[in-house]
Write a protein that holds these residues in place. Sequence first.
Motif, PDB file in Angstrom:
ATOM      1  N   THR A   1       7.265 -40.753 -54.890  1.00 26.75           N
ATOM      2  CA  THR A   1       6.353 -41.435 -53.968  1.00 26.75           C
ATOM      3  C   THR A   1       4.908 -40.975 -54.076  1.00 26.75           C
ATOM      4  N   SER A   2       4.665 -39.885 -54.773  1.00 27.17           N
ATOM      5  CA  SER A   2       3.333 -39.262 -54.898  1.00 27.17           C
ATOM      6  C   SER A   2       2.859 -38.626 -53.593  1.00 27.17           C
ATOM      7  N   GLN A   3       3.723 -38.577 -52.577  1.00 25.79           N
ATOM      8  CA  GLN A   3       3.346 -37.901 -51.330  1.00 25.79           C
ATOM      9  C   GLN A   3       3.038 -36.443 -51.645  1.00 25.79           C
ATOM     10  N   THR A   4       1.942 -35.932 -51.103  1.00 27.89           N
ATOM     11  CA  THR A   4       1.451 -34.600 -51.465  1.00 27.89           C
ATOM     12  C   THR A   4       1.338 -33.697 -50.246  1.00 27.89           C
ATOM     13  N   LEU A   5       1.758 -32.460 -50.433  1.00 26.01           N
ATOM     14  CA  LEU A   5       1.593 -31.419 -49.428  1.00 26.01           C
ATOM     15  C   LEU A   5       0.619 -30.401 -50.003  1.00 26.01           C
ATOM     16  N   THR A   6      -0.586 -30.334 -49.445  1.00 29.15           N
ATOM     17  CA  THR A   6      -1.578 -29.384 -49.946  1.00 29.15           C
ATOM     18  C   THR A   6      -1.261 -27.984 -49.435  1.00 29.15           C
ATOM     19  N   TYR A   7      -1.954 -26.994 -49.968  1.00 26.57           N
ATOM     20  CA  TYR A   7      -1.738 -25.637 -49.481  1.00 26.57           C
ATOM     21  C   TYR A   7      -2.176 -25.490 -48.028  1.00 26.57           C
ATOM     22  N   SER A   8      -3.205 -26.198 -47.652  1.00 25.54           N
ATOM     23  CA  SER A   8      -3.648 -26.159 -46.262  1.00 25.54           C
ATOM     24  C   SER A   8      -2.591 -26.744 -45.339  1.00 25.54           C
ATOM     25  N   SER A   9      -2.037 -27.899 -45.718  1.00 20.10           N
ATOM     26  CA  SER A   9      -1.018 -28.529 -44.875  1.00 20.10           C
ATOM     27  C   SER A   9       0.304 -27.772 -44.927  1.00 20.10           C
ATOM     28  N   LEU A  10       0.599 -27.117 -46.046  1.00 22.20           N
ATOM     29  CA  LEU A  10       1.801 -26.282 -46.116  1.00 22.20           C
ATOM     30  C   LEU A  10       1.736 -25.172 -45.083  1.00 22.20           C
ATOM     31  N   THR A  11       0.575 -24.543 -44.976  1.00 25.85           N
ATOM     32  CA  THR A  11       0.400 -23.448 -44.019  1.00 25.85           C
ATOM     33  C   THR A  11       0.516 -23.933 -42.580  1.00 25.85           C
ATOM     34  N   SER A  12      -0.180 -25.007 -42.250  1.00 23.27           N
ATOM     35  CA  SER A  12      -0.170 -25.499 -40.868  1.00 23.27           C
ATOM     36  C   SER A  12       1.189 -26.092 -40.491  1.00 23.27           C
ATOM     37  N   LEU A  13       1.829 -26.797 -41.440  1.00 19.03           N
ATOM     38  CA  LEU A  13       3.135 -27.382 -41.155  1.00 19.03           C
ATOM     39  C   LEU A  13       4.190 -26.303 -40.950  1.00 19.03           C
ATOM     40  N   THR A  14       4.149 -25.265 -41.763  1.00 21.61           N
ATOM     41  CA  THR A  14       5.085 -24.149 -41.598  1.00 21.61           C
ATOM     42  C   THR A  14       4.923 -23.520 -40.215  1.00 21.61           C
ATOM     43  N   ALA A  15       3.681 -23.322 -39.790  1.00 21.34           N
ATOM     44  CA  ALA A  15       3.414 -22.729 -38.486  1.00 21.34           C
ATOM     45  C   ALA A  15       3.930 -23.610 -37.353  1.00 21.34           C
ATOM     46  N   SER A  16       3.721 -24.924 -37.461  1.00 21.53           N
ATOM     47  CA  SER A  16       4.158 -25.844 -36.413  1.00 21.53           C
ATOM     48  C   SER A  16       5.684 -25.913 -36.328  1.00 21.53           C
ATOM     49  N   ILE A  17       6.342 -25.949 -37.472  1.00 21.58           N
ATOM     50  CA  ILE A  17       7.811 -25.978 -37.472  1.00 21.58           C
ATOM     51  C   ILE A  17       8.369 -24.706 -36.854  1.00 21.58           C
ATOM     52  N   SER A  18       7.802 -23.575 -37.239  1.00 21.23           N
ATOM     53  CA  SER A  18       8.244 -22.295 -36.699  1.00 21.23           C
ATOM     54  C   SER A  18       8.090 -22.262 -35.178  1.00 21.23           C
ATOM     55  N   HIS A  19       6.941 -22.707 -34.702  1.00 22.82           N
ATOM     56  CA  HIS A  19       6.670 -22.717 -33.259  1.00 22.82           C
ATOM     57  C   HIS A  19       7.658 -23.626 -32.528  1.00 22.82           C
ATOM     58  N   THR A  20       7.963 -24.785 -33.098  1.00 27.14           N
ATOM     59  CA  THR A  20       8.881 -25.738 -32.478  1.00 27.14           C
ATOM     60  C   THR A  20      10.304 -25.198 -32.457  1.00 27.14           C
ATOM     61  N   LEU A  21      10.740 -24.548 -33.541  1.00 28.58           N
ATOM     62  CA  LEU A  21      12.073 -23.953 -33.558  1.00 28.58           C
ATOM     63  C   LEU A  21      12.243 -22.942 -32.438  1.00 28.58           C
ATOM     64  N   THR A  22      11.213 -22.151 -32.223  1.00 24.84           N
ATOM     65  CA  THR A  22      11.292 -21.095 -31.215  1.00 24.84           C
ATOM     66  C   THR A  22      11.217 -21.645 -29.799  1.00 24.84           C
ATOM     67  N   HIS A  23      10.281 -22.565 -29.557  1.00 24.94           N
ATOM     68  CA  HIS A  23      10.018 -23.006 -28.193  1.00 24.94           C
ATOM     69  C   HIS A  23      10.787 -24.244 -27.770  1.00 24.94           C
ATOM     70  N   SER A  24      11.159 -25.105 -28.691  1.00 23.10           N
ATOM     71  CA  SER A  24      11.870 -26.323 -28.318  1.00 23.10           C
ATOM     72  C   SER A  24      13.368 -26.251 -28.625  1.00 23.10           C
ATOM     73  N   TYR A  25      13.764 -25.382 -29.552  1.00 21.02           N
ATOM     74  CA  TYR A  25      15.172 -25.289 -29.928  1.00 21.02           C
ATOM     75  C   TYR A  25      15.767 -23.914 -29.635  1.00 21.02           C
ATOM     76  N   SER A  26      14.991 -23.075 -28.964  1.00 22.37           N
ATOM     77  CA  SER A  26      15.463 -21.754 -28.504  1.00 22.37           C
ATOM     78  C   SER A  26      16.027 -20.898 -29.629  1.00 22.37           C
ATOM     79  N   ILE A  27      15.427 -21.012 -30.807  1.00 23.07           N
ATOM     80  CA  ILE A  27      15.858 -20.166 -31.921  1.00 23.07           C
ATOM     81  C   ILE A  27      15.323 -18.759 -31.716  1.00 23.07           C
ATOM     82  N   ARG A  28      16.187 -17.797 -31.906  1.00 19.82           N
ATOM     83  CA  ARG A  28      15.846 -16.395 -31.690  1.00 19.82           C
ATOM     84  C   ARG A  28      15.976 -15.616 -32.998  1.00 19.82           C
ATOM     85  N   PRO A  29      15.328 -14.437 -33.077  1.00 19.20           N
ATOM     86  CA  PRO A  29      15.464 -13.608 -34.277  1.00 19.20           C
ATOM     87  C   PRO A  29      16.920 -13.364 -34.640  1.00 19.20           C
ATOM     88  N   ASN A  30      17.200 -13.457 -35.915  1.00 23.88           N
ATOM     89  CA  ASN A  30      18.518 -13.244 -36.520  1.00 23.88           C
ATOM     90  C   ASN A  30      19.490 -14.401 -36.315  1.00 23.88           C
TER      91      ASN A  30
END
Length: 553
Positions: A70-99
């Motif tokens: 599809t040529s859809q592109t994930l830049t290094y800037s968006s990789l960083t911000s997307l990773t941060a947003s997913i991590s935050h959502t896992l913790t706060h919306s899905y109650s994921i805890r360490p381990n």
Amino acid sequence: MHTELSAAEKTRATMEAESIQSNFSSSTGIYTSPFPSLPLLPSSPPPSLPSFLLPSLPLSSHPAFIDSATSQTLTYSSLTSLTASISHTLTHSYSIRPNDIILLISPNSILFPPLSLAVMSSGAILSTANHLLTRRELISQVQDSRPSLILTTQSLYPKLLGLIPRPPVLIDHFLQTLTPSQTLTTTPNHAAALMYSSGTTGRSKGVICTHGNLIHVASALRRIWGTRNESGKKDVYLCVIPLFHMFGFSVFVCGAVAAGATVVVMERYSLEGVLEAVEKWGVTRMPAVPPMVVQMVKKREMAKKYDLRSLKEVICSGAPLAKEFRESFVDCYPAVVLSQCYGLTETSGPITLCDGVEGNLHHSIGRLIPSIEAKIIDVCTGESLPPNKNGELCVRGPPIMQGYLNNPEATSLAIDEQGWLHTGDLCYIDNKGLVYVVDRIKELIKYKAYQVAPVELEEILSTHPGVEDVAVTSFPDEEAGEIPMACVVRKAGFEMQKDELVAFMEDKVAPYKRIRKVMFVEFIPRSPSGKIIRRHLKDSDFVLQRPEISARL
């Protein structure tokens, strides 16, 4: 006054010179890497793989991952911000805890890397599975790992429903619920990934890899492959091998990101798709498994229709590649270096690379990566062996796994008290420090007092014009203990007889290595990485009513 050296002194001097070149210490029996050691990880703050990879990257528009279709592109800037947003959502919306363990089951996708890094960034442990597994096979893995959450795609959802109390979460739906976050959570240097070994020699086991294991592999790949190619530009990798497998994950999510390279991702393999991607995106480096290399050789005429001038190196791993196809590949693609590397799930990725080895064809699997030590030990005595002697490859160093999940017995069998991981592979290291794989020790055929390596026989049999595919395994025999048996897939149009194959081998190997039984089959059972699953060759369902021939002992 000149004194001529005795024969013993000459031999000792030669051995000392060879030891220096091969990085072998005769006093310790240990081989070391020719590459400079990597710096130790800082103890404070404790690093995680995401905090090691992403904050050090420039927030740029340089492509990190591109969808080949599809040529859809994930830049290094968006990789960083997307990773941060997913991590935050896992913790706060899905109650994921360490381990907590999160199971990611998906085909290759440009979303696989940010999802993986986000899981680790949240403090949870990433686990992956082959999306082609049956529901029954997945049940076994889920019961072993007990994930708190499963992330998957729409097409895979039905076979995953009900595996854990919580319904699977569709990746597309999940991404629509992201909550923004501009910071990455750093986690202690604890378990980062739980990946399952292929299970080709027994029941699949969960391999626990720490953040430190993966950071070291990322650092080593960045140092050895560099951040720019010979033309001064960033490398472009083609990702065809599965990201759920440690080979793919370590090279593309760890190594390529650490090097700031661009990775072109293909959801599924096809030779035509590979050739199109190389031409379209200017791919410079392609990690591959043997079946891909074999197909490139057999369909060389198709490849002539594409501009492949950008491709500089194909790195083959995952299973042995027959010498015939190694040599044929270089004849077909003279401008491309064909190298090999070696690693295990238990080593968190590649621990040998052919970087710096001269020539376009590398029969060895390369040299040890930085900070890795190795021993070649005698299979019977356990003594360390000097260069050019066959023995079991044992390795030690920062990339070695923490152990097997809930299996201390298997862990202690794999890693001894001195920290050496026993690979189970019969290898030797030559005078230049290059490592060669001979075969799996458990797969050696014990014919009378001799040991026979199936791979050696397979390479010879594969040169027969009537053989499409072949696997050699042992067959029980009262007199010899075991005899070599060839399972052969005939090429279409060849009416080859079994005794023809027996005769074909007679003058090519020592008498004890000769094929003594032949069985024609419709296919050779292989893992996704191309490894022959030899235990399946002996399953009753596989061999039932197969015609066979036995040669005289």
